[in-house]
Design a protein around this motif. Structure first.
Motif, PDB file in Angstrom:
ATOM      1  N   CYS A   1      12.542  -0.148  12.336  1.00 55.41           N
ATOM      2  CA  CYS A   1      12.901   0.959  12.401  1.00 55.41           C
ATOM      3  C   CYS A   1      12.346   1.908  13.498  1.00 55.41           C
ATOM      4  O   CYS A   1      10.992   1.918  13.668  1.00 55.41           O
ATOM      5  CB  CYS A   1      13.389   1.290  10.857  1.00 55.41           C
ATOM      6  SG  CYS A   1      13.286   3.429  11.256  1.00 55.41           S
TER       7      CYS A   1
ATOM      8  N   VAL B   1      11.523   5.463  15.358  1.00 55.12           N
ATOM      9  CA  VAL B   1      11.992   6.608  14.582  1.00 55.12           C
ATOM     10  C   VAL B   1      11.903   8.000  15.889  1.00 55.12           C
ATOM     11  O   VAL B   1      10.134   7.099  16.606  1.00 55.12           O
ATOM     12  CB  VAL B   1      11.333   7.439  13.348  1.00 55.12           C
ATOM     13  CG1 VAL B   1      12.292   6.898  13.075  1.00 55.12           C
ATOM     14  CG2 VAL B   1       9.844   7.011  13.475  1.00 55.12           C
TER      15      VAL B   1
ATOM     16  N   LEU C   1      16.427   6.548   9.309  1.00 56.47           N
ATOM     17  CA  LEU C   1      14.660   6.167   7.872  1.00 56.47           C
ATOM     18  C   LEU C   1      15.025   6.044   6.829  1.00 56.47           C
ATOM     19  O   LEU C   1      15.117   5.277   6.100  1.00 56.47           O
ATOM     20  CB  LEU C   1      13.430   7.116   8.359  1.00 56.47           C
ATOM     21  CG  LEU C   1      12.630   6.098   7.275  1.00 56.47           C
ATOM     22  CD1 LEU C   1      12.043   5.384   7.465  1.00 56.47           C
ATOM     23  CD2 LEU C   1      11.151   7.687   7.295  1.00 56.47           C
TER      24      LEU C   1
ATOM     25  N   ALA D   1      17.478   2.760   6.750  1.00 54.59           N
ATOM     26  CA  ALA D   1      16.453   1.363   6.763  1.00 54.59           C
ATOM     27  C   ALA D   1      15.626   1.750   5.987  1.00 54.59           C
ATOM     28  O   ALA D   1      15.631   0.004   5.472  1.00 54.59           O
ATOM     29  CB  ALA D   1      15.477   2.093   8.035  1.00 54.59           C
TER      30      ALA D   1
ATOM     31  N   THR E   1       9.165  -1.809   9.306  1.00 53.22           N
ATOM     32  CA  THR E   1       8.142  -1.882  10.124  1.00 53.22           C
ATOM     33  C   THR E   1       8.953  -0.689  11.049  1.00 53.22           C
ATOM     34  O   THR E   1       9.936  -0.613  11.229  1.00 53.22           O
ATOM     35  CB  THR E   1       7.642  -2.902  10.834  1.00 53.22           C
ATOM     36  OG1 THR E   1       6.836  -4.020  10.721  1.00 53.22           O
ATOM     37  CG2 THR E   1       6.574  -2.596  12.148  1.00 53.22           C
ATOM     38  N   VAL E   2       8.374   0.475  10.495  1.00 54.11           N
ATOM     39  CA  VAL E   2       8.742   1.969  10.759  1.00 54.11           C
ATOM     40  C   VAL E   2       7.879   2.257  12.252  1.00 54.11           C
ATOM     41  O   VAL E   2       6.586   2.395  11.929  1.00 54.11           O
ATOM     42  CB  VAL E   2       8.780   2.810  10.189  1.00 54.11           C
ATOM     43  CG1 VAL E   2       9.115   4.271  10.994  1.00 54.11           C
ATOM     44  CG2 VAL E   2       9.327   2.587   8.948  1.00 54.11           C
ATOM     45  N   THR E   3       8.891   1.740  13.632  1.00 55.80           N
ATOM     46  CA  THR E   3       7.344   2.504  14.667  1.00 55.80           C
ATOM     47  C   THR E   3       8.102   3.762  15.426  1.00 55.80           C
ATOM     48  O   THR E   3       9.173   4.144  15.485  1.00 55.80           O
ATOM     49  CB  THR E   3       7.499   1.490  15.811  1.00 55.80           C
ATOM     50  OG1 THR E   3       6.652   1.642  16.522  1.00 55.80           O
ATOM     51  CG2 THR E   3       8.591   0.655  16.092  1.00 55.80           C
ATOM     52  N   THR E   4       6.740   4.577  16.671  1.00 57.31           N
ATOM     53  CA  THR E   4       7.419   5.221  17.711  1.00 57.31           C
ATOM     54  C   THR E   4       7.061   4.736  18.941  1.00 57.31           C
ATOM     55  O   THR E   4       5.925   3.642  18.686  1.00 57.31           O
ATOM     56  CB  THR E   4       7.461   6.831  16.718  1.00 57.31           C
ATOM     57  OG1 THR E   4       8.241   7.434  17.710  1.00 57.31           O
ATOM     58  CG2 THR E   4       5.605   6.672  17.438  1.00 57.31           C
TER      59      THR E   4
ATOM     60  N   VAL F   1       6.778   8.643   6.711  1.00 51.70           N
ATOM     61  CA  VAL F   1       7.341   7.351   5.886  1.00 51.70           C
ATOM     62  C   VAL F   1       6.526   7.585   4.950  1.00 51.70           C
ATOM     63  O   VAL F   1       7.022   6.937   3.031  1.00 51.70           O
ATOM     64  CB  VAL F   1       6.773   6.239   6.149  1.00 51.70           C
ATOM     65  CG1 VAL F   1       7.631   6.081   7.922  1.00 51.70           C
ATOM     66  CG2 VAL F   1       5.729   5.814   5.917  1.00 51.70           C
TER      67      VAL F   1
ATOM     68  N   ILE G   1       5.996   0.386   3.315  1.00 45.61           N
ATOM     69  CA  ILE G   1       6.577  -0.218   4.619  1.00 45.61           C
ATOM     70  C   ILE G   1       4.919   0.306   5.528  1.00 45.61           C
ATOM     71  O   ILE G   1       4.533   0.064   5.404  1.00 45.61           O
ATOM     72  CB  ILE G   1       6.801   1.486   4.777  1.00 45.61           C
ATOM     73  CG1 ILE G   1       8.148   1.289   4.283  1.00 45.61           C
ATOM     74  CG2 ILE G   1       7.333   1.681   6.664  1.00 45.61           C
ATOM     75  CD1 ILE G   1       9.002   3.047   3.967  1.00 45.61           C
TER      76      ILE G   1
ATOM     77  N   THR H   1       3.644   0.394   9.890  1.00 43.49           N
ATOM     78  CA  THR H   1       4.167   1.518  10.707  1.00 43.49           C
ATOM     79  C   THR H   1       3.231   0.545  11.633  1.00 43.49           C
ATOM     80  O   THR H   1       1.993   0.360  12.073  1.00 43.49           O
ATOM     81  CB  THR H   1       2.580   2.487  10.514  1.00 43.49           C
ATOM     82  OG1 THR H   1       1.669   3.164   9.653  1.00 43.49           O
ATOM     83  CG2 THR H   1       4.022   3.357   9.222  1.00 43.49           C
TER      84      THR H   1
ATOM     85  N   LYS I   1      17.550   2.468  14.806  1.00 42.24           N
ATOM     86  CA  LYS I   1      17.546   3.931  15.168  1.00 42.24           C
ATOM     87  C   LYS I   1      18.379   4.710  15.666  1.00 42.24           C
ATOM     88  O   LYS I   1      19.215   3.815  15.612  1.00 42.24           O
ATOM     89  CB  LYS I   1      16.957   3.234  16.963  1.00 42.24           C
ATOM     90  CG  LYS I   1      17.263   2.237  18.395  1.00 42.24           C
ATOM     91  CD  LYS I   1      16.658   2.996  18.816  1.00 42.24           C
ATOM     92  CE  LYS I   1      16.402   3.662  19.619  1.00 42.24           C
ATOM     93  NZ  LYS I   1      17.297   4.474  20.477  1.00 42.24           N
TER      94      LYS I   1
END
Length: 327
Positions: A9, A11, A21, A24, A36-39, A76, A85, A87, A112
């Motif tokens: 995901c 963000v 988010l 997801a 996995t949440v990433t920017t 998150v 989760i 990151t 996204k």
């Protein structure tokens, strides 16, 4: 039906986009998947491109990235009660770093929000289109400010049987994937599924109005009716195959509404999406096989430029991204 197991995901910490988010997280919970949440921190936002040349810049770079990491973890944290989760902060050109993250960790879905509208006002930016062109796994672009759940999903299939045999196999696989993912999505969202197949009678305009090919109206009408019957049979056969794969109970529950619409696919899909007020379109983005360097067909690009809804885009299983892990 398709079960994603390793979701990535993306963000935007500045814009928020909490709904992507939340979607997801819900998808990961329903599929018991890793999330996995990433920017992506571009070089300009971190000043790394300028500062890395200076000896004293290292600590500042670390501080900036740590701030991004802390912001991401705070974002998150409310969703970590029932799911683990991970990151991660990426730096560089967004679409490239997202694809490299997919390659490194074998993610099977990227979700996204579109980055921003392009200079022509299209929903999907140049960076978004590069991601859609070159990402090896399905990409779900969630339109900002959508509701908590989708009401209507449109699955766009191409049953034209005039392609070369190798391409027919590829497109049949994509059609199956479109239906698989569309079915999964409507079950998850408690939404209605619409299925569209656009068809044309090749050469109809020339036969009706051409200077050298014009034929009597009754002959052309008979030809068009024959083409309609052929495409009706193609759609019926395909849907029977899909219903058999889904099983009677699931097929009856989903109960898709079929739209076999005459016209150019570039017009039919955007117009039907607008007419039905669909929340998401599931579609393939494959280019014609055998065309070096072409990763998303002109048809798909033309359709994307006309959409104002979310898109779940897929490619064939044998698609190879041109993006490498290292430059």
């Amino acid at each position: 039906m398709k079960q994603f197991k390793n979701i990535l995901c993306i963000v935007d910490l500045e814009k928020g986009h909490k709904q992507v988010l939340e979607r997801a997280v819900t998808l990961a919970e329903n599929n018991h998947a890793n999330l996995t949440v990433t920017t992506v921190a571009s070089s300009s936002s971190t000043n790394i491109g300028v500062l890395e040349r200076a000896f004293i810049s290292t600590d500042l770079q670390v501080t900036i990235l740590n701030n991004f990491k802390q912001e991401l973890e705070n974002l998150v944290k409310p969703y970590c009660q029932g799911i683990n989760i991970e990151t991660r902060i990426l730096t560089g050109t967004p679409f490239l770093e997202i694809i490299r993250e997919v390659l490194r960790n074998a993610h099977d879905l990227v979700i996204k929000c579109p980055a921003s509208r392009d200079w022509l006002g299209h929903l999907f930016s140049s960076d978004d289109k590069n991601l859609l062109r070159k990402c090896p796994c399905p990409v779900w672009m969630v339109r900002p400010n959508t509701g908590e759940s989708f009401d209507r999903v449109l699955a766009a299939i191409d049953l034209n049987d005039s392609y070369p045999s190798k391409e027919l196999k590829t497109r049949h696989f994509l059609n199956e994937m479109v239906m698989d993912l569309g079915s999964s999505l409507v079950v998850s969202e408690f939404a209605d599924l619409h299925v569209v197949h656009a068809w044309e009678a090749v050469g109809e305009s020339e036969l009706r109005h051409g200077a050298f090919m014009q034929r009597p109206a009754d002959e052309v009408n008979a030809y068009v009716d024959q083409a309609r019957q052929h495409h009706t049979q193609l759609l019926d056969t395909f849907m029977k195959e899909i219903n058999n794969k889904l099983g009677e109970d699931t097929a009856n529950y989903i109960n898709p509404r079929l739209h076999m619409t005459k016209g150019s696919v570039c017009k039919v899909i955007p117009e039907l999406a607008k007419e039905l007020q669909v929340d998401c379109i599931v579609m393939g983005t494959v280019a014609r096989t055998g065309v070096p360097g072409l990763f998303m067909g002109n048809t798909a690009e033309t359709i994307l430029d006309q959409l104002e809804c979310s898109v779940l885009a897929i490619k064939p299983s044998d698609f190879v991204t041109p993006v490498a892990l290292e430059d």
